[in-house]
Design an enzyme around this catalytic site. Structure first.
Site, short mmCIF file in Angstrom:
data_model
loop_
_atom_site.label_atom_id
_atom_site.label_comp_id
_atom_site.label_asym_id
_atom_site.label_seq_id
_atom_site.Cartn_x
_atom_site.Cartn_y
_atom_site.Cartn_z
N ASP A 186 -4.25 3.75 8.85
CA ASP A 186 -3.20 2.62 9.62
C ASP A 186 -2.16 2.95 10.65
O ASP A 186 -1.62 2.93 10.83
CB ASP A 186 -2.48 1.75 8.35
CG ASP A 186 -2.00 0.49 8.07
OD1 ASP A 186 -2.54 -0.03 8.11
OD2 ASP A 186 -0.95 0.92 7.74
N LYS A 246 5.25 1.45 5.85
CA LYS A 246 5.97 1.10 7.51
C LYS A 246 7.43 1.57 7.62
O LYS A 246 8.28 1.99 8.17
CB LYS A 246 6.05 -0.33 7.79
CG LYS A 246 4.50 -1.10 7.14
CD LYS A 246 3.27 -0.43 8.33
CE LYS A 246 1.42 -1.06 7.37
NZ LYS A 246 1.08 -1.34 8.66
N CYS A 261 -6.06 -6.53 11.81
CA CYS A 261 -7.04 -7.39 12.19
C CYS A 261 -8.36 -5.95 13.04
O CYS A 261 -8.95 -6.07 13.97
CB CYS A 261 -6.02 -7.41 13.86
SG CYS A 261 -5.09 -8.52 14.15
N SER A 312 -1.95 -5.87 12.28
CA SER A 312 -2.08 -6.00 10.92
C SER A 312 -3.33 -6.38 10.51
O SER A 312 -3.48 -7.96 10.58
CB SER A 312 -0.43 -6.88 9.54
OG SER A 312 0.29 -5.51 10.23
N ARG A 368 4.52 -8.52 3.82
CA ARG A 368 5.29 -8.20 4.21
C ARG A 368 6.82 -9.35 4.59
O ARG A 368 5.96 -9.88 5.47
CB ARG A 368 5.00 -7.33 5.52
CG ARG A 368 4.77 -5.70 5.01
CD ARG A 368 4.42 -5.32 6.68
NE ARG A 368 3.37 -5.41 6.89
CZ ARG A 368 3.31 -6.59 8.43
NH1 ARG A 368 4.89 -6.37 8.72
NH2 ARG A 368 2.34 -6.99 8.95
N ARG A 376 -4.80 -6.62 -1.85
CA ARG A 376 -4.96 -5.48 -1.49
C ARG A 376 -5.83 -4.31 -2.36
O ARG A 376 -5.07 -4.76 -3.75
CB ARG A 376 -3.74 -4.84 -0.97
CG ARG A 376 -3.42 -6.07 0.50
CD ARG A 376 -3.14 -4.96 1.51
NE ARG A 376 -2.61 -5.59 2.76
CZ ARG A 376 -2.99 -4.70 4.34
NH1 ARG A 376 -3.19 -4.10 4.60
NH2 ARG A 376 -2.22 -6.19 5.10
N HIS A 415 0.82 2.62 14.84
CA HIS A 415 0.64 1.93 13.60
C HIS A 415 -1.11 1.94 14.15
O HIS A 415 -1.62 0.94 14.38
CB HIS A 415 0.74 -0.07 14.15
CG HIS A 415 0.01 -0.26 13.17
ND1 HIS A 415 0.54 -2.00 13.30
CD2 HIS A 415 -0.32 -0.26 11.61
CE1 HIS A 415 -0.11 -2.97 12.36
NE2 HIS A 415 -0.72 -1.60 11.20
N TYR A 473 6.28 -5.61 -2.66
CA TYR A 473 4.32 -5.80 -2.27
C TYR A 473 4.64 -4.86 -1.43
O TYR A 473 5.52 -4.49 -0.41
CB TYR A 473 4.21 -6.92 -2.61
CG TYR A 473 3.03 -7.22 -2.00
CD1 TYR A 473 2.32 -7.69 -2.72
CD2 TYR A 473 1.90 -7.05 -0.82
CE1 TYR A 473 0.91 -7.59 -3.21
CE2 TYR A 473 0.52 -7.21 -0.47
CZ TYR A 473 0.43 -7.74 -2.22
OH TYR A 473 -0.80 -7.89 -1.67
P1 GTP Z 1 -3.47 -3.98 8.08
O1 GTP Z 1 -4.13 -3.29 6.95
O2 GTP Z 1 -2.57 -4.73 7.76
O3 GTP Z 1 -2.76 -2.99 8.92
O4 GTP Z 1 -5.13 -4.10 8.51
P2 GTP Z 1 -6.18 -3.22 9.37
O5 GTP Z 1 -5.75 -3.19 11.08
O6 GTP Z 1 -6.85 -2.28 8.79
O7 GTP Z 1 -7.38 -4.79 9.05
P3 GTP Z 1 -8.42 -5.27 8.86
O8 GTP Z 1 -9.98 -3.60 8.86
O9 GTP Z 1 -8.88 -4.90 6.91
O10 GTP Z 1 -9.30 -6.52 8.84
C1 GTP Z 1 -8.45 -7.42 8.53
C2 GTP Z 1 -9.88 -8.56 8.40
O11 GTP Z 1 -10.46 -8.29 9.74
C3 GTP Z 1 -10.72 -8.87 7.75
O12 GTP Z 1 -10.96 -9.47 7.44
C4 GTP Z 1 -11.82 -8.35 8.34
O13 GTP Z 1 -13.42 -9.53 7.90
C5 GTP Z 1 -11.91 -8.91 9.26
N1 GTP Z 1 -12.97 -8.37 10.61
C6 GTP Z 1 -12.44 -6.12 10.55
N2 GTP Z 1 -13.44 -5.74 11.38
C7 GTP Z 1 -14.08 -7.29 12.55
C8 GTP Z 1 -14.38 -7.33 13.38
O14 GTP Z 1 -15.50 -6.53 14.49
N3 GTP Z 1 -15.14 -8.78 13.60
C9 GTP Z 1 -14.63 -10.06 13.85
N4 GTP Z 1 -14.88 -11.17 13.02
N5 GTP Z 1 -13.96 -9.57 12.47
C10 GTP Z 1 -13.83 -8.19 11.58
C1 SPV Z 2 -0.12 -4.26 7.61
O1 SPV Z 2 1.07 -5.28 7.26
O2 SPV Z 2 0.34 -3.46 8.94
C2 SPV Z 2 -0.52 -3.46 6.20
C3 SPV Z 2 0.18 -3.82 5.05
O3 SPV Z 2 -0.94 -2.08 6.74
S1 SPV Z 2 1.71 -3.11 4.72
O4 SPV Z 2 1.72 -1.59 3.69
O5 SPV Z 2 1.94 -4.46 3.43
O6 SPV Z 2 3.35 -3.67 5.44
MN MN Z 3 -1.42 -1.72 8.69
#
Ligand code: GTP
Ligand code: SPV
Ligand code: MN
Length: 626
Positions: free
Chosen positions: A314, A247, A291, A289, A98, A406, A267, A238
């Protein structure tokens, strides 16, 4: 060519009518909605595509477009023996995430966009964009995608139409949303819809060969017009820049609709948590994002007898039910998840979801025709081609997958999808978690003292920046409710809206609000908390709080668990480390106070008094404890 009507440009151009008769006839086969027909006519006139294709969301259509992309080099079909019906795709290196600095909120008044958004005058912005869209689809097909955010017919669901010149977007949207004729039937002849125009911004001249990932390297605009519920996106193909249901609509436009109509567009992941006795609650969670939302939504509990099932990973749309509780739906139908770090160890359910019918973007490809990314396996394959199309081995000294690589995969394939995930009335939310990526200060878990205090904790959320957005990573910034890049109006008014929502029902019906942090580090930079499946220990405490069973320590920052209240059975974590994770770092919090005040100051009069009161209370409480 099946499914596509060809515009005869000569006829179309010189006879003075905006759309050739043939084209009109094709469009009418799909809809008689005059607003939709008129808008498509206008966009054809503006963008001058070679052909127009009305998407029906069928499997045939998906296969046809995926096949087309295999011919043009956009897609590589993965080995069907290893990952059936799945495709591998690499973006242009200038188009990988983004672009927040190219994202605009065009409300009539600048103060309605607020200090955290890029504002432009809507008429001026439309002038700029019309210049860019003029002829932008030359040499390409215009796809018209009717989609529903939320189960078709749900009272919480909403319809959007995306016009795009990217077949990648069409295939992705048919995984991520509900696409097709049923949506047009639900729209009917009279209803309105969210208009989304998207172009990759790379018209093709006669004989000009296409590239695998067309985009506009220099010019990108991701633009929302909240008052007229319109989206215009130019130059990027993308993720959230281009899949406009996500979003742009489900957060930026929908947050403005939610403000007007008294609900919440957030979110947030949504999960169902069941205890060993079979009692269930639903929990929503806002983390910025990359996290941990996808990971928490699909978590495999390490505590025996506990179960987590996924409703969404999400986005959550939450509305009050007749009983005064907040009900949430997941407006999406798929997961667009961060690939690197996803493994059988960290998220087995995600790994099982993506075994088939999925698209992988900016991962690496193996010699056998499968995908790979960092940490997918302990040992990388001997030989890979990386996301930049270069040969890669373990000693290449660089990442094989882009950190924002992704997977796009149907939610229905998730082995732990909750049976009620498509329930049109949504699921009642008992707890909301807020959390960011913070190496210091923020404890593992902390329950708010009231709704207002919970909104305050959400409003002061801060997190290290991740690769989900272009720019420098690791910098700590305030990201209120994980909505900094996604709130379609003034963030100060958004805080007021949250407070108002809390006043719309009795406090026993409101979700409890918690602040969590899985990312505390020790002096050596190692995570103090094991995270992932072990987060079930924190979910257990949340469950016990909601059902009125766990003991707390009252502190100026909120209610912390008594260390003995966190179940550490079977986990090799010292009580000392846990104590460190659960104490109030008074000095650290006091150091945050001026940052919070500075963060709040930008909202001026738009900051609700309730939040000002909470900072004062927090500061006084911390000082008393010195
Ligand atoms: P978006 O799709 O961007 O909104 O992200 P999301 O919040 O769904 O994030 P996602 O669950 O894909 O996690 C992203 C990163 O955080 C990855 O690299 C994971 O390995 C890391 N992660 C997730 N949960 C944990 C946790 O409990 N501890 C740690 N240390 N890392 C974590
Ligand atoms: C984020 O960045 O929080 C996502 C990926 O979930 S995107 O759809 O590219 O915004
Ligand atoms: Mn997201």
């Amino acid at each position: 060519m099946p499914y596509t009507s060809v515009i005869r440009r000569e006829v179309f151009r010189h006879d003075g009518i905006s759309l050739a008769d043939e084209q009109e006839a094709v469009a009418r086969r799909y809809t008689t909605n005059p607003r939709l027909l008129h808008w498509v006519h206008e966009m054809v006139d503006l963008c001058t595509p070679d052909t127009v294709h009305w998407c029906d969301g069928s499997k045939d259509e998906y296969d046809f477009l995926a096949g087309l992309m295999c011919e043009t080099g956009t897609f590589i079909r993965l080995n069907d023996g290893l990952r059936p019906n799945s495709y591998f795709c690499r973006s242009d290196p200038a188009d990988v995430a983004r672009v927040e600095d190219r994202t605009f909120i065009c409300s009539y008044k600048p103060e309605d966009a607020g200090p955290t958004n890029n504002w432009r005058n809507p008429a001026e912005m439309k002038g700029i964009l019309h210049g860019l869209y003029e002829g932008a689809m030359r040499g390409r097909t215009m796809y018209v995608i009717p989609y529903s955010m939320g189960p078709i017919g749900s009272p919480i669901a909403k319809i959007g139409i995306e016009i795009t010149d990217s077949p990648y977007v069409v295939c992705s949207m048919s995984i991520m949303t509900r696409v097709g004729k049923e949506v047009l039937a639900a729209l009917g002849p009279d209803s309105d819809f969210c208009r989304g125009l998207h172009s990759v911004g790379m018209p093709l001249e006669k004989e000009q060969p296409d590239v695998p990932w067309p985009c506009n390297e220099k010019t990108k605009y991701i633009v929302q017009f909240p008052e007229t519920r319109e989206i215009m996106s130019y130059g990027s193909g993308y993720g959230g820049n281009a899949l406009l249901g996500k979003k742009c609509f489900a957060l930026r436009i929908a947050s403005a609709m939610a403000r007007d109509e008294g609900w919440l567009a957030e979110h947030m992941l949504i999960l169902k948590l069941t205890d060993p006795k079979g009692e269930s609650i639903y929990v929503a969670g806002a983390f910025p994002s990359a996290c941990g939302k996808t990971n928490l939504a699909m978590l495999t509990p390490t505590l025996p007898g506990w179960k987590v099932e996924t409703v969404g990973d999400d986005i959550a749309w939450m509305k009050f039910g007749d009983d005064g509780r907040l009900y949430a739906i997941n407006p999406e139908a798929g997961f667009f998840g961060v690939a690197p770090g996803t493994s059988m160890k960290s998220n087995a359910s995600a790994m099982q979801t993506i075994t088939r019918n999925s698209i992988f973007t900016n991962c690496a490809i193996t010699g056998e025709g499968d995908v790979w990314w960092e940490e997918m396996s302990d040992k990388p394959p001997a030989y890979l081609v990386d996301w930049m199309r270069r040969p890669w081995t373990a000693d290449s000294g660089r990442k094989a997958a882009h950190p924002n690589a992704r997977f796009t995969t149907p939610a229905s394939q998730c082995p732990v999808i909750a049976p009620e995930w498509q329930d049109p009335k949504g699921v009642p939310i008992s707890a909301i978690l807020f959390g960011g990526r913070r190496a210091t200060v923020m404890p593992l878990v902390n329950e708010s003292l009231s709704w207002q205090h919970g909104v305050f904790l959400g409003s002061i959320m801060s997190s290290e920046k991740t690769a989900a957005a272009a720019g420098k990573i690791g910098v700590v910034r305030h990201d209120p409710m994980a909505m900094l890049p996604f709130c379609g109006y003034n963030m100060g008014d958004y805080f007021s809206h949250w407070l108002k929502v809390g006043g719309a029902t009795t406090s026993d019906k409101l979700p409890r609000i918690f602040y969590v942090n899985w990312f505390r580090k020790d002096a050596k930079g190692k995570f103090l908390w094991p995270g992932y499946g072990e987060n079930s220990r924190v979910l257990k405490w949340v469950f016990e709080r909601v059902t009125g069973r766990a003991d707390v320590v009252e502190t100026p920052i909120g209610r912390l668990p008594k260390p003995a209240a966190i179940d550490l059975s079977g986990l090799d974590l010292s009580r000392d480390t846990l104590k460190q994770l659960l104490t109030v770092d008074t000095q650290g919090w006091l150091a945050e106070i001026p940052l919070i005040k500075q963060h709040f100051a930008q909202f001026g009069d738009h900051l609700p008094q309730g939040l000002r009161d909470e900072v004062a209370k927090l500061e006084a409480g911390l000082r008393k404890g010195l």
